[in-house]
Scaffold this motif. Sequence first.
Motif, PDB file in Angstrom:
ATOM      1  N   GLU A  26     -15.967 -52.186  -6.665  1.00  0.00           N
ATOM      2  CA  GLU A  26     -14.504 -52.340  -7.041  1.00  0.00           C
ATOM      3  C   GLU A  26     -14.409 -52.017  -8.589  1.00  0.00           C
ATOM      4  O   GLU A  26     -13.367 -51.344  -9.223  1.00  0.00           O
ATOM      5  CB  GLU A  26     -13.953 -53.914  -6.928  1.00  0.00           C
ATOM      6  CG  GLU A  26     -13.357 -54.462  -5.576  1.00  0.00           C
ATOM      7  CD  GLU A  26     -12.124 -53.480  -4.960  1.00  0.00           C
ATOM      8  OE1 GLU A  26     -11.593 -53.202  -5.937  1.00  0.00           O
ATOM      9  OE2 GLU A  26     -12.371 -53.111  -4.014  1.00  0.00           O
ATOM     10  N   ASP A  27     -15.565 -52.295  -9.277  1.00  0.00           N
ATOM     11  CA  ASP A  27     -15.430 -52.138 -10.511  1.00  0.00           C
ATOM     12  C   ASP A  27     -16.126 -50.463 -11.140  1.00  0.00           C
ATOM     13  O   ASP A  27     -16.443 -50.333 -12.371  1.00  0.00           O
ATOM     14  CB  ASP A  27     -16.418 -53.096 -11.535  1.00  0.00           C
ATOM     15  CG  ASP A  27     -17.761 -53.149 -11.072  1.00  0.00           C
ATOM     16  OD1 ASP A  27     -18.029 -52.373  -9.971  1.00  0.00           O
ATOM     17  OD2 ASP A  27     -18.591 -54.003 -11.737  1.00  0.00           O
ATOM     18  N   SER A  28     -16.412 -49.903 -10.069  1.00  0.00           N
ATOM     19  CA  SER A  28     -16.965 -48.472 -10.160  1.00  0.00           C
ATOM     20  C   SER A  28     -15.986 -47.698 -11.277  1.00  0.00           C
ATOM     21  O   SER A  28     -14.836 -47.503 -10.957  1.00  0.00           O
ATOM     22  CB  SER A  28     -17.153 -47.712  -8.934  1.00  0.00           C
ATOM     23  OG  SER A  28     -17.543 -46.219  -9.041  1.00  0.00           O
TER      24      SER A  28
END
Length: 350
Positions: A26-28
Motif C-alpha cells: 500500500e505504501d509503495s
Amino acid sequence: MWKLALATSGALAMSACASQTSELPEDSVIKGVGWVGAVVSDLDKTTALYEDAIDLKQVDDTAITGNKAFDQLAGREGVEAQTRMMRSVNMQLRFMSFANPSAKAQATSPIEVFGPGIMHVCYQVDQETQTYQKFLAGGATHLGKKEMQQLNPSNPVYYSYSRDFDGLIAEIEHVDIAQLNLPKPPKNQRRIRHVALATPDVDRLTEFYAALLGQPEFRRFGQWPFLRMEGEKSDAVSGLDNGVGEAAWFQIRNLELEIFQFHSHPTEVPGTPRPLDAPGYNMIVLDVSNLEEARTLFEQAGGTIETGPTAMDGGEIIFGRDPDGNLIGLQVAPTDALVSSRNFRNNGIE
C-alpha cells in the motif's frame, strides 16, 4: 474480469487470477503502470487495427519534441515523435511514430517470441468478441497455427500469438464465458492482462523486480529443470519448435508483468540497447508518487538510471534500465492526469 485457472501446458495448470498474484504494498512509491510504449510506422493504420480488433480507445494525440530524455536515449538532438495514447479498461499503450528514424533503427529486426526485451502484450477477452479473428482480418499474421489452442481441456481458454504489420506481437486469450458458469457476467469484455519480458536469466530479473516492487513473494511456474512449460499445443501457439521455458508474474496494481525464460531458445541480450525509435515495444512506464524516492529504489534494486528528470505529460519522468537493459520510465504526474495508472481500478476485473 474473470477469475479462472489457465494452463501453461497440456497437463499443468496455474492460477491466473489477479487477486492471487502478489500485490504492490500500500505504501509503495510505485503506484502502477502508466503506459507501455511501442514504435509503429503508421499511426492511423495502427489506431484503426487496435480500435476495431482490441477495442482500445484513442484518448490523446500528442507530439513529443524538444524532450531532452528522448534525445539522450536516441543519441541525437532534435528527436520528434507523434504519439497516440490508446486506452483499455485497465491500462494504455502509447504508439509512437518517429520523424526521420535512425538508420540503425530502420535496420533493426522485429523482436522474436523469445526476445530479447518486451516480447508481447497480452489481451484477455470474451470469446464472443472474436478479437483474434478481427486482428488477423485487420492485417496481423499468426505465429503458430492459425487455430487458437486450448491448452488445458478443463479450462475454457484459447490462446494465440500473432504479429501486427509492424511486428508487434500480441498474445490473445479468448475465454468462453458461458463455460465458466459465473453468478453474473463480467463487467468488461476485454482487458490488457500483462506485458511480457523475455530474459536470459529469470532468477536475476525476478530478483530485481521483487526488490523494486516490494514483492518478495510472487507467482512462478516451470522452474528448471524440475517442472517444464512445454508441449505440442504450446508450440502451436508460439510457433517455436520444442519450446521449453519457465515464467514468473508480478501484479503492478493495474497490470501484470510477465517474465519468461526460454531454455530451448536462449535469449541473448544485445551489447547495446535496442534503438529507441526501432519498430516494436520500446518502454514500460511506471506511475510513481515521488521521483527521487523511485530513483533511489530503482538503483538500490540493481537498475541503472539513464536520464535526469524531464518535463513530460504534465509531470516529470526519468528513464532507467533494468539488469537486461529494458527501458523503464519512472513518471510522476497528477493522479487525474492522462498518464496516471490511478485512472484504472482493480486490473479491469470489476
